[in-house]
Design a protein around this motif. Structure first.
Motif, mmCIF file in Angstrom:
data_model
loop_
_atom_site.group_PDB
_atom_site.id
_atom_site.type_symbol
_atom_site.label_atom_id
_atom_site.label_comp_id
_atom_site.label_asym_id
_atom_site.label_seq_id
_atom_site.Cartn_x
_atom_site.Cartn_y
_atom_site.Cartn_z
ATOM 1 N N ALA A 38 0.783 -1.346 0.051
ATOM 2 C CA ALA A 38 0.107 -0.007 -0.001
ATOM 3 C C ALA A 38 1.046 1.300 -0.144
ATOM 4 O O ALA A 38 2.077 1.263 0.363
ATOM 5 C CB ALA A 38 -0.743 0.022 1.068
ATOM 6 N N PRO A 39 0.632 2.429 -0.395
ATOM 7 C CA PRO A 39 1.213 3.618 -0.346
ATOM 8 C C PRO A 39 1.858 3.865 0.916
ATOM 9 O O PRO A 39 0.958 4.184 1.941
ATOM 10 C CB PRO A 39 0.080 4.798 -0.871
ATOM 11 N N GLY A 40 2.943 4.151 0.975
ATOM 12 C CA GLY A 40 3.651 4.645 2.208
ATOM 13 C C GLY A 40 4.112 3.585 3.113
ATOM 14 O O GLY A 40 4.448 3.564 4.127
ATOM 15 N N LYS A 41 3.652 2.089 2.758
ATOM 16 C CA LYS A 41 3.826 1.138 3.371
ATOM 17 C C LYS A 41 4.684 -0.140 2.887
ATOM 18 O O LYS A 41 5.052 0.168 1.651
ATOM 19 C CB LYS A 41 2.515 0.330 3.894
ATOM 20 N N GLN A 42 5.379 -0.905 3.639
ATOM 21 C CA GLN A 42 6.336 -2.081 3.075
ATOM 22 C C GLN A 42 5.290 -3.034 2.624
ATOM 23 O O GLN A 42 4.194 -3.153 2.701
ATOM 24 C CB GLN A 42 7.079 -2.589 4.318
ATOM 25 N N ARG A 43 6.006 -3.919 1.605
ATOM 26 C CA ARG A 43 5.384 -4.914 1.057
ATOM 27 C C ARG A 43 5.022 -5.861 2.278
ATOM 28 O O ARG A 43 5.932 -6.415 2.974
ATOM 29 C CB ARG A 43 6.302 -5.568 -0.073
ATOM 30 N N GLU A 44 4.103 -6.576 1.964
ATOM 31 C CA GLU A 44 3.731 -7.643 2.913
ATOM 32 C C GLU A 44 2.981 -8.890 2.475
ATOM 33 O O GLU A 44 2.446 -8.865 1.209
ATOM 34 C CB GLU A 44 2.616 -7.002 4.029
ATOM 35 N N LEU A 45 3.250 -9.925 3.126
ATOM 36 C CA LEU A 45 2.759 -11.351 2.634
ATOM 37 C C LEU A 45 1.092 -11.267 2.692
ATOM 38 O O LEU A 45 0.487 -10.876 3.511
ATOM 39 C CB LEU A 45 3.252 -12.351 3.303
ATOM 40 N N VAL A 46 0.582 -11.698 1.584
ATOM 41 C CA VAL A 46 -0.973 -12.040 1.762
ATOM 42 C C VAL A 46 -1.242 -13.406 1.721
ATOM 43 O O VAL A 46 -1.908 -13.659 2.576
ATOM 44 C CB VAL A 46 -1.567 -11.486 0.436
ATOM 45 N N ALA A 47 -0.765 -14.340 0.672
ATOM 46 C CA ALA A 47 -0.938 -15.638 0.974
ATOM 47 C C ALA A 47 0.114 -16.441 -0.023
ATOM 48 O O ALA A 47 0.620 -15.855 -0.758
ATOM 49 C CB ALA A 47 -2.289 -16.128 0.256
ATOM 50 N N THR A 48 0.321 -17.683 0.466
ATOM 51 C CA THR A 48 1.266 -18.427 -0.261
ATOM 52 C C THR A 48 0.856 -19.869 -0.629
ATOM 53 O O THR A 48 -0.149 -20.211 0.171
ATOM 54 C CB THR A 48 2.713 -18.681 0.436
ATOM 55 N N LEU A 78 -5.525 -15.466 -7.001
ATOM 56 C CA LEU A 78 -6.065 -15.026 -5.589
ATOM 57 C C LEU A 78 -7.360 -14.622 -5.875
ATOM 58 O O LEU A 78 -7.642 -13.345 -6.422
ATOM 59 C CB LEU A 78 -5.197 -13.857 -5.213
ATOM 60 N N GLN A 79 -8.474 -15.257 -5.316
ATOM 61 C CA GLN A 79 -9.637 -14.782 -5.118
ATOM 62 C C GLN A 79 -9.900 -13.943 -4.078
ATOM 63 O O GLN A 79 -9.879 -14.550 -2.803
ATOM 64 C CB GLN A 79 -10.579 -16.007 -5.107
ATOM 65 N N MET A 80 -10.350 -12.700 -4.204
ATOM 66 C CA MET A 80 -10.574 -11.924 -3.090
ATOM 67 C C MET A 80 -11.976 -11.401 -2.895
ATOM 68 O O MET A 80 -12.715 -10.851 -3.742
ATOM 69 C CB MET A 80 -9.981 -10.388 -3.266
ATOM 70 N N ASN A 81 -12.634 -11.864 -1.723
ATOM 71 C CA ASN A 81 -14.126 -11.273 -1.629
ATOM 72 C C ASN A 81 -14.082 -10.354 -0.382
ATOM 73 O O ASN A 81 -13.334 -10.385 0.349
ATOM 74 C CB ASN A 81 -14.847 -12.674 -1.139
ATOM 75 N N SER A 82 -15.208 -9.859 -0.058
ATOM 76 C CA SER A 82 -15.381 -8.970 1.103
ATOM 77 C C SER A 82 -14.488 -7.962 1.050
ATOM 78 O O SER A 82 -13.949 -7.612 2.229
ATOM 79 C CB SER A 82 -15.554 -9.767 2.067
ATOM 80 N N LEU A 83 -14.234 -7.333 -0.034
ATOM 81 C CA LEU A 83 -13.105 -6.367 -0.225
ATOM 82 C C LEU A 83 -13.265 -5.130 0.704
ATOM 83 O O LEU A 83 -14.298 -4.720 0.786
ATOM 84 C CB LEU A 83 -12.823 -5.950 -1.622
ATOM 85 N N LYS A 84 -12.069 -4.609 1.230
ATOM 86 C CA LYS A 84 -12.459 -3.539 2.245
ATOM 87 C C LYS A 84 -11.236 -2.305 1.469
ATOM 88 O O LYS A 84 -10.409 -2.541 0.949
ATOM 89 C CB LYS A 84 -11.719 -3.977 3.551
ATOM 90 N N PRO A 85 -11.546 -1.211 1.869
ATOM 91 C CA PRO A 85 -10.752 -0.004 1.501
ATOM 92 C C PRO A 85 -9.405 -0.371 2.071
ATOM 93 O O PRO A 85 -8.327 0.028 1.118
ATOM 94 C CB PRO A 85 -11.407 1.192 2.013
ATOM 95 N N GLU A 86 -9.183 -0.784 3.130
ATOM 96 C CA GLU A 86 -7.690 -1.027 3.594
ATOM 97 C C GLU A 86 -6.960 -2.045 2.632
ATOM 98 O O GLU A 86 -5.815 -2.377 2.675
ATOM 99 C CB GLU A 86 -7.654 -1.316 5.104
ATOM 100 N N ASP A 87 -7.862 -2.786 1.905
ATOM 101 C CA ASP A 87 -7.122 -3.892 0.857
ATOM 102 C C ASP A 87 -6.466 -3.171 -0.209
ATOM 103 O O ASP A 87 -5.824 -3.818 -1.178
ATOM 104 C CB ASP A 87 -7.938 -4.941 0.576
ATOM 105 N N THR A 88 -6.624 -1.790 -0.589
ATOM 106 C CA THR A 88 -6.116 -1.111 -1.696
ATOM 107 C C THR A 88 -4.508 -1.201 -1.728
ATOM 108 O O THR A 88 -3.836 -0.885 -0.672
ATOM 109 C CB THR A 88 -6.609 0.251 -1.551
ATOM 110 N N ALA A 89 -4.077 -1.389 -2.665
ATOM 111 C CA ALA A 89 -2.679 -1.727 -2.524
ATOM 112 C C ALA A 89 -2.139 -2.274 -3.973
ATOM 113 O O ALA A 89 -3.208 -2.692 -4.951
ATOM 114 C CB ALA A 89 -2.192 -2.777 -1.937
ATOM 115 N N VAL A 90 -0.912 -2.214 -4.475
ATOM 116 C CA VAL A 90 -0.437 -2.880 -5.494
ATOM 117 C C VAL A 90 -0.117 -4.380 -5.108
ATOM 118 O O VAL A 90 0.560 -4.606 -4.107
ATOM 119 C CB VAL A 90 0.996 -2.117 -6.261
ATOM 120 N N TYR A 91 -0.563 -5.286 -5.991
ATOM 121 C CA TYR A 91 -0.773 -6.902 -5.572
ATOM 122 C C TYR A 91 0.421 -7.290 -6.603
ATOM 123 O O TYR A 91 0.276 -7.227 -7.795
ATOM 124 C CB TYR A 91 -1.663 -7.395 -5.758
#
Length: 116
Positions: A38-48, A78-91
């Motif tokens: 996400a903008p201004g944040k470090q890259r983080e793991l979502v799923a493997t 990656l199937q993403m359901n119930s998305l939230k504004p905080e999920d906004t990011a470059v994947y």
């Protein structure tokens, strides 16, 4: 050698499906995964997901996102359901791919924007 697709703009509560395909003269693919930044944040793991199908999820996506792979197509989803504004990011997709040697490869990133 990793091509990601499927990002876009979606409303809160909506769904998106990301895809990432590996190409070239592939001998094998081990772990595959998705990360986000996400903008201004470090890259983080979502799923493997391992070559055997074992999965691992970050706590903030458990129950909402599902990772899967099609080994015949060298593709991870990656199937993403119930998305939230905080999920906004470059994947970004990631895979450990063996061509003539094993390397750690990243896709180019696909933007997901969750907004009304």
């Amino acid at each position: 050698q990793l091509q990601a697709s499927g990002g876009g703009l979606v409303q809160p509560g909506g769904s998106l499906r990301l895809s990432c395909a590996a190409s070239g003269s592939i001998f094998s693919i081990n772990d595959m995964g998705w990360y986000r930044q996400a903008p201004g944040k470090q890259r983080e793991l979502v799923a493997t997901i391992t070559s055997g199908g074992s999965t691992n999820y970050a706590d903030f996506v458990k129950g909402r996102f599902t990772i899967s792979r099609d080994s015949a197509k060298n593709t991870v989803y990656l199937q993403m359901n119930s998305l939230k504004p905080e999920d906004t990011a470059v994947y970004y997709c990631n895979a450990k791919v063996t061509y003539s040697a094993t390397g750690d490869y990243w896709g180019q990133g696909t933007l997901v924007t969750v907004s009304s």
